[in-house]
Write an enzyme that holds these catalytic residues in place. Structure first.
Site, PDB file in Angstrom:
ATOM      1  N   HIS A 111     -11.868   4.045   5.076  1.00  0.00           N
ATOM      2  CA  HIS A 111     -10.670   3.267   4.759  1.00  0.00           C
ATOM      3  C   HIS A 111     -10.203   2.395   5.930  1.00  0.00           C
ATOM      4  O   HIS A 111      -9.185   1.703   5.803  1.00  0.00           O
ATOM      5  CB  HIS A 111      -9.520   4.188   4.338  1.00  0.00           C
ATOM      6  CG  HIS A 111      -9.600   4.639   2.912  1.00  0.00           C
ATOM      7  ND1 HIS A 111     -10.059   5.878   2.544  1.00  0.00           N
ATOM      8  CD2 HIS A 111      -9.300   3.993   1.757  1.00  0.00           C
ATOM      9  CE1 HIS A 111     -10.019   5.993   1.229  1.00  0.00           C
ATOM     10  NE2 HIS A 111      -9.571   4.868   0.731  1.00  0.00           N
ATOM     11  N   TYR A 126       0.838  -1.196   0.000  1.00  0.00           N
ATOM     12  CA  TYR A 126       0.000   0.000   0.000  1.00  0.00           C
ATOM     13  C   TYR A 126       0.876   1.250   0.000  1.00  0.00           C
ATOM     14  O   TYR A 126       1.878   1.330   0.724  1.00  0.00           O
ATOM     15  CB  TYR A 126      -0.910   0.015   1.227  1.00  0.00           C
ATOM     16  CG  TYR A 126      -1.946  -1.088   1.210  1.00  0.00           C
ATOM     17  CD1 TYR A 126      -2.882  -1.170   0.178  1.00  0.00           C
ATOM     18  CD2 TYR A 126      -1.995  -2.041   2.220  1.00  0.00           C
ATOM     19  CE1 TYR A 126      -3.825  -2.175   0.152  1.00  0.00           C
ATOM     20  CE2 TYR A 126      -2.940  -3.053   2.206  1.00  0.00           C
ATOM     21  CZ  TYR A 126      -3.859  -3.112   1.168  1.00  0.00           C
ATOM     22  OH  TYR A 126      -4.793  -4.118   1.145  1.00  0.00           O
ATOM     23  N   TYR A 173      -7.280  -9.389   2.811  1.00  0.00           N
ATOM     24  CA  TYR A 173      -8.159  -8.233   2.673  1.00  0.00           C
ATOM     25  C   TYR A 173      -8.776  -8.165   1.279  1.00  0.00           C
ATOM     26  O   TYR A 173      -9.961  -7.854   1.123  1.00  0.00           O
ATOM     27  CB  TYR A 173      -7.389  -6.946   2.961  1.00  0.00           C
ATOM     28  CG  TYR A 173      -8.180  -5.709   2.623  1.00  0.00           C
ATOM     29  CD1 TYR A 173      -9.280  -5.334   3.397  1.00  0.00           C
ATOM     30  CD2 TYR A 173      -7.845  -4.923   1.518  1.00  0.00           C
ATOM     31  CE1 TYR A 173     -10.031  -4.205   3.072  1.00  0.00           C
ATOM     32  CE2 TYR A 173      -8.585  -3.796   1.196  1.00  0.00           C
ATOM     33  CZ  TYR A 173      -9.681  -3.448   1.971  1.00  0.00           C
ATOM     34  OH  TYR A 173     -10.421  -2.340   1.643  1.00  0.00           O
ATOM     35  N   LYS A 174      -7.985  -8.479   0.259  1.00  0.00           N
ATOM     36  CA  LYS A 174      -8.485  -8.425  -1.105  1.00  0.00           C
ATOM     37  C   LYS A 174      -9.336  -9.645  -1.459  1.00  0.00           C
ATOM     38  O   LYS A 174      -9.936  -9.680  -2.541  1.00  0.00           O
ATOM     39  CB  LYS A 174      -7.320  -8.281  -2.094  1.00  0.00           C
ATOM     40  CG  LYS A 174      -6.644  -6.908  -2.014  1.00  0.00           C
ATOM     41  CD  LYS A 174      -5.539  -6.769  -3.042  1.00  0.00           C
ATOM     42  CE  LYS A 174      -4.906  -5.379  -2.999  1.00  0.00           C
ATOM     43  NZ  LYS A 174      -5.825  -4.325  -3.496  1.00  0.00           N
ATOM     44  N   ARG A 233      -5.020   7.131  -9.917  1.00  0.00           N
ATOM     45  CA  ARG A 233      -4.335   6.004  -9.280  1.00  0.00           C
ATOM     46  C   ARG A 233      -5.032   4.725  -9.700  1.00  0.00           C
ATOM     47  O   ARG A 233      -6.219   4.723 -10.040  1.00  0.00           O
ATOM     48  CB  ARG A 233      -4.342   6.134  -7.748  1.00  0.00           C
ATOM     49  CG  ARG A 233      -5.718   6.010  -7.124  1.00  0.00           C
ATOM     50  CD  ARG A 233      -5.683   6.146  -5.614  1.00  0.00           C
ATOM     51  NE  ARG A 233      -4.899   5.081  -4.989  1.00  0.00           N
ATOM     52  CZ  ARG A 233      -5.421   3.934  -4.581  1.00  0.00           C
ATOM     53  NH1 ARG A 233      -6.712   3.665  -4.755  1.00  0.00           N
ATOM     54  NH2 ARG A 233      -4.665   3.027  -4.008  1.00  0.00           N
ATOM     55  N   ASN A 286      -6.112   0.937  -8.540  1.00  0.00           N
ATOM     56  CA  ASN A 286      -6.359   0.020  -7.436  1.00  0.00           C
ATOM     57  C   ASN A 286      -6.709  -1.344  -8.029  1.00  0.00           C
ATOM     58  O   ASN A 286      -7.308  -1.419  -9.104  1.00  0.00           O
ATOM     59  CB  ASN A 286      -7.515   0.534  -6.567  1.00  0.00           C
ATOM     60  CG  ASN A 286      -7.650  -0.247  -5.278  1.00  0.00           C
ATOM     61  OD1 ASN A 286      -6.662  -0.685  -4.708  1.00  0.00           O
ATOM     62  ND2 ASN A 286      -8.881  -0.437  -4.822  1.00  0.00           N
ATOM     63  N   GLU A 304      -9.191  -0.814 -10.993  1.00  0.00           N
ATOM     64  CA  GLU A 304      -9.979   0.410 -10.993  1.00  0.00           C
ATOM     65  C   GLU A 304      -9.063   1.595 -11.304  1.00  0.00           C
ATOM     66  O   GLU A 304      -8.088   1.831 -10.586  1.00  0.00           O
ATOM     67  CB  GLU A 304     -10.628   0.640  -9.630  1.00  0.00           C
ATOM     68  CG  GLU A 304     -11.640  -0.420  -9.237  1.00  0.00           C
ATOM     69  CD  GLU A 304     -12.183  -0.203  -7.838  1.00  0.00           C
ATOM     70  OE1 GLU A 304     -13.166  -0.879  -7.480  1.00  0.00           O
ATOM     71  OE2 GLU A 304     -11.622   0.646  -7.102  1.00  0.00           O
TER      72      GLU A 304
END
Length: 329
Positions: free
Chosen positions: A180, A30, A303-304, A210, A212, A252
């Site tokens: 977040h 991150y 998390y993903k 950005r 993601n 994204e």
């Protein structure tokens, strides 16, 4: 928009040639990976337009409360966003969209869908939906509005049809740090505060972008937490044989704009999916993707949402890459 608009057409190149591959090195952690967006365009029109607009409208018709939420005090900012988007659509894509303005009476034409709408700019009663919801039904991007007040950013409105396991219905009204908070190590590392300060310093006319990413099983755009049973259960279908077909890299392209009138921030989010089998057409990308996964900490994979089948992907990629190496000898 501050730059002269460029007249463009629908991007019909093969997916592998226009996919926004997110990795610049063999390792991912991150970070504040925002880059200056020049020229500062909020949207793209691709060959998936008809399908994705149809999907958006299906979701909004069937699950409106999941996909669109707003506070009444966001209406002025919504009109500002509508104006920004309409101006870009009609100036960049005049073959597909046009606008006639007679004082405050606007007539918007979507020539792709053969639709025409007349409304009084600033009067929401003359639109079939709220301004953000209306214009979002004509573009592939999701749109989220963050209000800037009291030294913080608040999620005040959004049309989010293609979320990566989050919900505008749940997050509405939260601050930047609050929505977040599920991201591991993002807040406690201090990165969340740094990113928030960066966003608060953004100026009108200087847009940012950005990328993601995550992984999705099958070509599914609408991965809401509210319908997790529909798409989350598909993870159990992954085998060493069907990984390449079922697992998709989901990226994204998140674009950020400071709105000069409301002083808030617009996020436009264009989501793209590519299967691992399709990714094979670019060996450099495939190799880098393999290195990223082998180096990725479990807390990020968890998390993903792909920790349970991460090893199967790595094994599948190893076989492919070994085969390519052997074939080149």
């Amino acid at each position: 928009m501050t730059e002269k608009m460029l007249k463009t057409h629908i991007d019909t190149r093969p997916l592998i040639e226009r996919f926004p591959f997110p990795f610049k090195s063999d390792s991912y952690r991150y970070s504040n990976n925002a880059e200056s967006l020049i020229p500062s365009f909020a949207l793209n029109i691709t060959s998936e337009y008809l399908h994705e607009i149809s999907e958006k409208r299906r979701i909004l018709n069937n699950r409106k409360e999941q996909a669109f939420q707003s506070f009444s005090h966001s209406i002025d900012a919504q009109w500002e966003i509508l104006e920004l988007i309409v101006n870009e659509m009609t100036e960049r894509f005049p073959s597909y969209f046009s606008i006639k303005k007679l004082d405050n009476v606007w007539t918007f034409y979507n020539h792709i869908l053969k639709e025409e709408y007349s409304f009084v700019f600033g009067d929401s009663t003359t639109l079939p939906y709220e301004p953000l919801d209306f214009i979002g039904r004509h573009i592939q991007e999701d749109l989220v509005y963050l209000a800037n007040r009291d030294g913080d950013l608040y999620m005040d409105a959004g049309q989010l049809c293609f979320p990566a396991n989050w919900s505008i219905a749940f997050n509405l009204g939260m601050t930047f740090t609050e929505f977040h908070s599920p991201v591991p190590h993002f807040s406690d590392s201090g990165l969340a505060e740094k990113v928030k300060k960066f966003l608060l310093r953004m100026e009108p006319g200087n847009a940012w972008t950005r990328l993601n990413w995550t992984l999705t099983v099958e070509h599914i755009l609408d991965t809401f937490p509210e319908n997790y049973d529909d798409w989350g259960s598909k993870k159990a279908q992954i085998t060493s044989k069907n990984v390449g077909e079922l697992v998709h890299l989901r990226v994204e392209d998140q674009r950020l704009f400071r709105l000069p009138k409301s002083n808030g921030i617009l996020f436009s989010i264009h989501t793209s999916l590519i299967s691992i089998d399709e990714l094979q057409k670019n060996e450099e990308w495939l190799t880098r993707f393999y290195h990223v996964l082998t180096d990725l900490p479990d807390y990020i994979s968890q998390y993903k949402g792909f920790l349970t089948y991460k090893d199967k992907i790595i094994q599948y990629l190893e076989k492919i890459l070994q085969t390519k190496v052997g074939a080149s000898k």
